[in-house]
Design a protein around this motif. Structure first.
Motif, PDB file in Angstrom:
ATOM      1  N   THR A  74       0.831  -1.204   0.000  1.00 47.35           N
ATOM      2  CA  THR A  74       0.000   0.000   0.000  1.00 47.35           C
ATOM      3  C   THR A  74       0.863   1.250   0.000  1.00 47.35           C
ATOM      4  N   LEU A  75       1.904   1.248   0.834  1.00 48.95           N
ATOM      5  CA  LEU A  75       2.781   2.416   0.908  1.00 48.95           C
ATOM      6  C   LEU A  75       3.503   2.634  -0.428  1.00 48.95           C
ATOM      7  N   GLY A  76       3.965   1.553  -1.047  1.00 49.50           N
ATOM      8  CA  GLY A  76       4.649   1.678  -2.326  1.00 49.50           C
ATOM      9  C   GLY A  76       3.752   2.240  -3.413  1.00 49.50           C
ATOM     10  N   VAL A  77       2.529   1.711  -3.522  1.00 41.30           N
ATOM     11  CA  VAL A  77       1.586   2.199  -4.525  1.00 41.30           C
ATOM     12  C   VAL A  77       1.181   3.634  -4.222  1.00 41.30           C
ATOM     13  N   LEU A  78       0.961   3.945  -2.952  1.00 38.82           N
ATOM     14  CA  LEU A  78       0.578   5.305  -2.570  1.00 38.82           C
ATOM     15  C   LEU A  78       1.654   6.308  -2.971  1.00 38.82           C
ATOM     16  N   PHE A  79       2.915   6.025  -2.654  1.00 35.94           N
ATOM     17  CA  PHE A  79       4.003   6.948  -2.979  1.00 35.94           C
ATOM     18  C   PHE A  79       4.113   7.157  -4.488  1.00 35.94           C
ATOM     19  N   VAL A  80       4.061   6.079  -5.250  1.00 33.03           N
ATOM     20  CA  VAL A  80       4.188   6.201  -6.708  1.00 33.03           C
ATOM     21  C   VAL A  80       2.994   6.947  -7.286  1.00 33.03           C
ATOM     22  N   ASN A  81       1.787   6.592  -6.858  1.00 28.30           N
ATOM     23  CA  ASN A  81       0.592   7.220  -7.423  1.00 28.30           C
ATOM     24  C   ASN A  81       0.507   8.703  -7.106  1.00 28.30           C
ATOM     25  N   VAL A  82       0.917   9.096  -5.907  1.00 33.48           N
ATOM     26  CA  VAL A  82       0.914  10.523  -5.579  1.00 33.48           C
ATOM     27  C   VAL A  82       1.954  11.262  -6.411  1.00 33.48           C
ATOM     28  N   SER A  83       3.114  10.646  -6.620  1.00 34.38           N
ATOM     29  CA  SER A  83       4.173  11.284  -7.391  1.00 34.38           C
ATOM     30  C   SER A  83       3.748  11.555  -8.831  1.00 34.38           C
ATOM     31  N   ILE A  84       3.080  10.591  -9.455  1.00 36.34           N
ATOM     32  CA  ILE A  84       2.661  10.785 -10.849  1.00 36.34           C
ATOM     33  C   ILE A  84       1.279  11.416 -10.937  1.00 36.34           C
ATOM     34  N   GLY A  85       0.484  11.309  -9.875  1.00 40.42           N
ATOM     35  CA  GLY A  85      -0.889  11.810  -9.910  1.00 40.42           C
ATOM     36  C   GLY A  85      -1.002  13.319  -9.890  1.00 40.42           C
ATOM     37  N   GLY A  86       0.099  14.007  -9.586  1.00 36.07           N
ATOM     38  CA  GLY A  86       0.068  15.463  -9.580  1.00 36.07           C
ATOM     39  C   GLY A  86       0.423  16.098 -10.902  1.00 36.07           C
ATOM     40  N   THR A  87       0.553  15.292 -11.972  1.00 36.38           N
ATOM     41  CA  THR A  87       1.018  15.822 -13.256  1.00 36.38           C
ATOM     42  C   THR A  87      -0.106  16.210 -14.208  1.00 36.38           C
ATOM     43  N   LEU A  88      -1.345  16.246 -13.721  1.00 40.03           N
ATOM     44  CA  LEU A  88      -2.435  16.693 -14.583  1.00 40.03           C
ATOM     45  C   LEU A  88      -2.439  18.211 -14.736  1.00 40.03           C
ATOM     46  N   THR A  89      -1.802  18.904 -13.797  1.00 40.20           N
ATOM     47  CA  THR A  89      -1.726  20.368 -13.829  1.00 40.20           C
ATOM     48  C   THR A  89      -0.272  20.792 -13.641  1.00 40.20           C
ATOM     49  N   PRO A  90       0.067  22.055 -13.955  1.00 41.29           N
ATOM     50  CA  PRO A  90       1.460  22.486 -13.839  1.00 41.29           C
ATOM     51  C   PRO A  90       1.844  23.073 -12.484  1.00 41.29           C
ATOM     52  N   PHE A  91       0.934  23.039 -11.501  1.00 42.37           N
ATOM     53  CA  PHE A  91       1.222  23.743 -10.250  1.00 42.37           C
ATOM     54  C   PHE A  91       1.222  22.871  -9.005  1.00 42.37           C
ATOM     55  N   ALA A  92       0.887  21.583  -9.112  1.00 42.06           N
ATOM     56  CA  ALA A  92       0.670  20.774  -7.916  1.00 42.06           C
ATOM     57  C   ALA A  92       1.837  19.853  -7.571  1.00 42.06           C
ATOM     58  N   ALA A  93       2.562  19.379  -8.570  1.00 40.88           N
ATOM     59  CA  ALA A  93       3.688  18.471  -8.339  1.00 40.88           C
ATOM     60  C   ALA A  93       4.980  19.280  -8.314  1.00 40.88           C
ATOM     61  N   PRO A  94       5.768  19.223  -7.238  1.00 40.99           N
ATOM     62  CA  PRO A  94       6.983  20.036  -7.150  1.00 40.99           C
ATOM     63  C   PRO A  94       7.925  19.902  -8.346  1.00 40.99           C
ATOM     64  N   PRO A  95       8.191  18.682  -8.875  1.00 43.72           N
ATOM     65  CA  PRO A  95       9.107  18.604 -10.016  1.00 43.72           C
ATOM     66  C   PRO A  95       8.561  19.269 -11.280  1.00 43.72           C
ATOM     67  N   VAL A  96       7.242  19.318 -11.424  1.00 46.04           N
ATOM     68  CA  VAL A  96       6.636  20.003 -12.572  1.00 46.04           C
ATOM     69  C   VAL A  96       6.648  21.511 -12.348  1.00 46.04           C
ATOM     70  N   LEU A  97       6.329  21.911 -11.144  1.00 47.09           N
ATOM     71  CA  LEU A  97       6.292  23.332 -10.802  1.00 47.09           C
ATOM     72  C   LEU A  97       7.639  23.999 -11.062  1.00 47.09           C
ATOM     73  N   MET A  98       8.721  23.268 -10.851  1.00 43.87           N
ATOM     74  CA  MET A  98      10.060  23.827 -11.025  1.00 43.87           C
ATOM     75  C   MET A  98      10.342  24.239 -12.472  1.00 43.87           C
ATOM     76  N   VAL A  99       9.675  23.616 -13.430  1.00 44.62           N
ATOM     77  CA  VAL A  99       9.991  23.867 -14.837  1.00 44.62           C
ATOM     78  C   VAL A  99       8.842  24.474 -15.627  1.00 44.62           C
ATOM     79  N   ALA A 100       7.630  24.426 -15.093  1.00 45.83           N
ATOM     80  CA  ALA A 100       6.448  24.823 -15.863  1.00 45.83           C
ATOM     81  C   ALA A 100       6.551  26.260 -16.369  1.00 45.83           C
ATOM     82  N   GLY A 101       6.979  27.172 -15.515  1.00 48.46           N
ATOM     83  CA  GLY A 101       7.091  28.565 -15.924  1.00 48.46           C
ATOM     84  C   GLY A 101       8.188  28.777 -16.956  1.00 48.46           C
ATOM     85  N   ALA A 102       9.342  28.188 -16.708  1.00 50.15           N
ATOM     86  CA  ALA A 102      10.484  28.375 -17.612  1.00 50.15           C
ATOM     87  C   ALA A 102      10.230  27.765 -18.982  1.00 50.15           C
TER      88      ALA A 102
END
Length: 419
Positions: free
Chosen positions: A166-194
């Motif tokens: 459960t912990l493994g699936v939760l961590f992976v799903n949260v990491s990729i689940g924030g990529t529907l928008t440019p402001f919610a996932a930290p790794p996406v947020l770092m590059v979205a503006g640039a």
């Protein structure tokens, strides 16, 4: 790039901090066998303390090697907005009115699934809540999902294998689940503006692939543990009999939304947090214990990662820029396991002239590997702080977490690279 003395010290301490996260069970053992200093060993046994503790050592070393002015300037140059934000969002998202609202939504959605109650609630939490992270931010989604899983499953005495899976699936799903928008996932947020990545681009390039991977991962875990999940009852918690009034629920949701809106303005969201604490105190009969301790530990962990991570550019950036698009996807996925994925994408954003294929591979690899370790993605420590009490010796073994997260990570990699 020739590293300075303090960069070499920072890299050494970064490696020691990683090893420390593997040794938390050892410190807990010392706390029981060496009671004279049990408090110190318990402190060092907190996985969230690891990076903060060694970051303090780095600052002391910087005072010695470069002087007080250089050490102070370095700290002032670091951005601690994310650690502060995670603290604020964890405290508000972990309240009874928010959790009761989230559980109501989960039950409404899960009621449409033709499965036993335990299976359908489990599937809904692991599939739906991580995707909400694209809108309420990943730390909030991690907090909600972890608390829902804690109340519905971990407190029921489920098996160790189910907990790690459960912990493994939760961590992976949260990491990729924030990529529907440019402001919610930290790794996406770092590059979205640039890189001018907007919502339409994220949905069309990353979002639908992430949603498919999240669903496959959640469904896979549900099928593998179907027998155990079918025996678990997710009956209504007795606390829900004392439900918060609608006006208080709306107030909590509004404050949560305001914190998300002002996520990059610490003065604003910390002021909102203080207002929330006053309201929570005024209506404490509708609250459980606020997760202040867990939030502070997670914030300390992330702050330590910010301090130590700032000394890793000298070796990370040349490695990344020396790869082609195919290699950088694999490389970013692997490197993310040893450093925060937002740090990798931030380094990429500093370089001009990158191809679109390289940009995609860097971000896709960074979010794909975000569930492999505790430090791979900023929200992971939040989930760990909430759920680790239910593991043996209150410690999550890093190798078992890695192995549990590997299958959903491979699913995510296939979705991002093959579709």
């Amino acid at each position: 790039m020739t590293p300075t003395t303090i960069q070499l010290i920072g890299t050494l301490l970064f490696a020691v901090a990683i090893l420390h996260t593997f040794a938390t069970a050892f410190f807990e053992h010392l706390a029981h066998t060496r009671p004279a200093h049990a408090g110190l060993w318990h402190l060092l046994g907190e996985v969230e303390v690891a990076f903060g503790f060694w970051a303090l050592v780095l600052i002391v070393a910087m005072f010695v090697t470069d002087g007080a002015a250089a050490a102070t300037h370095y700290l002032d140059s670091r951005s601690f907005t994310e650690p502060l934000f995670v603290f604020a969002i964890m405290v508000i998202a972990g309240t009874r009115p928010i959790l009761q609202t989230a559980m109501t939504g989960v039950r409404v959605v899960s009621s449409a699934l033709p499965l036993p109650q335990g299976m359908r609630v489990y599937l809904t939490v692991l599939a739906l809540v991580p995707l909400l992270g694209s809108f309420i931010t990943e730390p909030a989604a991690m907090t909600l999902a972890a608390l829902l899983l804690r109340d519905a499953f971990f407190r029921q005495g489920c098996s160790t294998n189910l907990k790690y899976a459960t912990l493994g699936v939760l961590f992976v799903n949260v990491s990729i689940g924030g990529t529907l928008t440019p402001f919610a996932a930290p790794p996406v947020l770092m590059v979205a503006g640039a890189w001018q990545w907007d919502i339409a681009f994220m949905l069309g390039t990353f979002g639908w692939k992430a949603a498919l991977a999240v669903l496959i991962n959640a469904l896979g875990a549900t099928v593998v543990f179907r027998q155990e999940l079918s025996r678990i009852s997710t009956a209504i918690d007795p606390r829900e009999q004392n439900r918060a009034p609608l006006a208080l629920v709306i107030t909590h949701l509004a404050l949560l939304a305001m914190v998300v809106v002002f996520a990059h303005h610490p003065a604003m969201f910390l002021g909102i947090l203080l207002l929330f604490l006053g309201i929570a105190q005024a209506y404490e009969q509708y609250q459980d214990r606020l997760i202040l301790r867990e939030g502070l530990l997670v914030s300390f962990f992330l702050a330590g990662l910010v301090v130590l991570g700032g000394q890793q550019q000298w070796w990370l950036q040349p490695i990344l820029l020396g790869m082609g698009a195919d290699a950088v996807f694999v490389g970013a996925t692997i490197l993310t396991a040893f450093t925060d994925n937002a740090a990798l994408t931030y380094l990429g954003s500093l370089v001009g002239g990158l191809s679109d294929a390289f940009k995609y591979a860097l971000v896709a690899g960074a979010v794909t590997g975000g569930g492999l370790t505790i430090i791979a993605n900023a929200p992971n420590p939040a989930g760990l702080a909430i759920l680790r009490t239910y593991f043996d010796d209150e410690a999550v073994h890093p190798l078992r977490l890695f192995l549990a997260a590997l299958p959903p990570t491979l699913i995510a990699a296939a979705m991002f690279w093959c579709l």
